[in-house]
Design a protein around this motif. Sequence first.
Motif, short mmCIF file in Angstrom:
data_model
loop_
_atom_site.label_atom_id
_atom_site.label_comp_id
_atom_site.label_asym_id
_atom_site.label_seq_id
_atom_site.Cartn_x
_atom_site.Cartn_y
_atom_site.Cartn_z
N LYS A 266 1.99 -2.04 14.26
CA LYS A 266 2.26 -0.83 13.46
C LYS A 266 3.44 -0.05 14.03
O LYS A 266 3.41 1.17 14.19
N PHE B 257 1.16 6.06 3.82
CA PHE B 257 1.43 5.87 5.25
C PHE B 257 2.11 7.12 5.78
O PHE B 257 2.68 7.92 5.04
N GLN C 187 0.85 -1.19 0.00
CA GLN C 187 0.00 0.00 0.00
C GLN C 187 0.88 1.23 0.00
O GLN C 187 2.02 1.20 0.45
N VAL D 165 -10.56 7.98 11.24
CA VAL D 165 -11.74 7.64 10.44
C VAL D 165 -12.79 7.00 11.35
O VAL D 165 -12.51 6.00 12.02
N ARG E 273 -5.54 10.09 9.03
CA ARG E 273 -4.95 8.91 9.63
C ARG E 273 -6.05 7.86 9.86
O ARG E 273 -7.20 8.22 10.12
N GLU E 274 -5.67 6.61 9.81
CA GLU E 274 -6.66 5.53 9.94
C GLU E 274 -7.45 5.64 11.24
O GLU E 274 -8.65 5.40 11.27
N ARG E 275 -6.78 6.05 12.32
CA ARG E 275 -7.48 6.13 13.60
C ARG E 275 -8.44 7.31 13.66
O ARG E 275 -9.29 7.37 14.57
N GLU F 136 1.31 4.62 10.40
CA GLU F 136 -0.15 4.54 10.28
C GLU F 136 -0.57 4.78 8.84
O GLU F 136 0.01 5.60 8.13
N ARG F 137 -1.58 4.01 8.44
CA ARG F 137 -2.10 4.16 7.08
C ARG F 137 -2.89 5.45 6.96
O ARG F 137 -3.59 5.87 7.88
N MET F 138 -2.79 6.08 5.79
CA MET F 138 -3.56 7.27 5.49
C MET F 138 -4.71 6.90 4.55
O MET F 138 -4.54 6.11 3.62
N ILE F 139 -5.87 7.47 4.80
CA ILE F 139 -7.07 7.16 4.02
C ILE F 139 -7.62 8.46 3.45
O ILE F 139 -7.80 9.44 4.17
#
Length: 311
Positions: free
Chosen positions: A157, A124, A121, A215, A211-213, A182-185
Amino acid sequence: TILIAGWVMLAILCSIQAVLAAEIKPHVKIDAGVIKLSDVFTGVDSAKDRTLGRAPEPGQDMVINASTLMRLAMATGLNWRPQSNSDQVTVTRAATVIERSQIESTLQDAVLAAVREQSQQADFVIDLPADLGSITLPANQPPTLRIEDIKIDPRTKTFRAVMMAPDTDNPAQRIPVTGTYERMINVPVLRDTLNQGATIGERDLDQLALRERQVRPNMILKVENLIGKTPRRMVLAGQPVLENEIEQPLIVSRGENVMVIYRKGALQLTAQGKALENGAIGDIIRIANTNTNKTIEGEVTNAREVTIKEF
């Protein structure tokens, strides 16, 4: 005549003594790993120069006070005595400094490349320790940094790595570092604030990286789930849109005449009715049959069109 000659000789001797008198260097910067007598005093003959001790670490200072300076002068035969207790020499070791911004950039590139290789992916972000400061090297070293031994833990992570400065072949500094990633969305957001009744089109939308958290479960994450909808109330620009903030636009208004359609196989019957409620596509609303005054329920299937199951 003898008296005059004596005074002349005394003056010459005083003059020579003044010339030979040493002075301290209040502030001096050195490159070497040791402090020499000539770093601290002026007028030191090269033949009588000597090492006094270890220099401070690169980038650090060392203060030599008046008492120590006097002992050094007396031990080495220098013509110097302190004028006051405030006399001192500050020795600074020259250094090459790698600033935090450069460290962050180098770590970001190396760690993110490892994370993307493992997860396949692209988006991040990494978080580094707050106490991560600059790296100080000897002045003769280049301001370069290499990242080695990167370990990625997808479950927690987190990452571990070792920073080598200036490089892996000559690691004057070897610093372990840990952090998180951390993954970015990308989340669709409105470009401009829209009010109730406005229909959202593709041109009204932009993307916001979260940031994923950040969302939340009720955030709308797909563009297609916004297009054609309308705000229930004012929705602000640049903010994630929540599911309860939008709805299908009303295409049937309370009190207006609608066409009532009944379909069964190839059979289709129509009649006139009056909407008793507002409705959007898919809503079940009440309609009054204008011929029989009977109240029935039907599904809004088009503008001013309601489909019923029983006629």
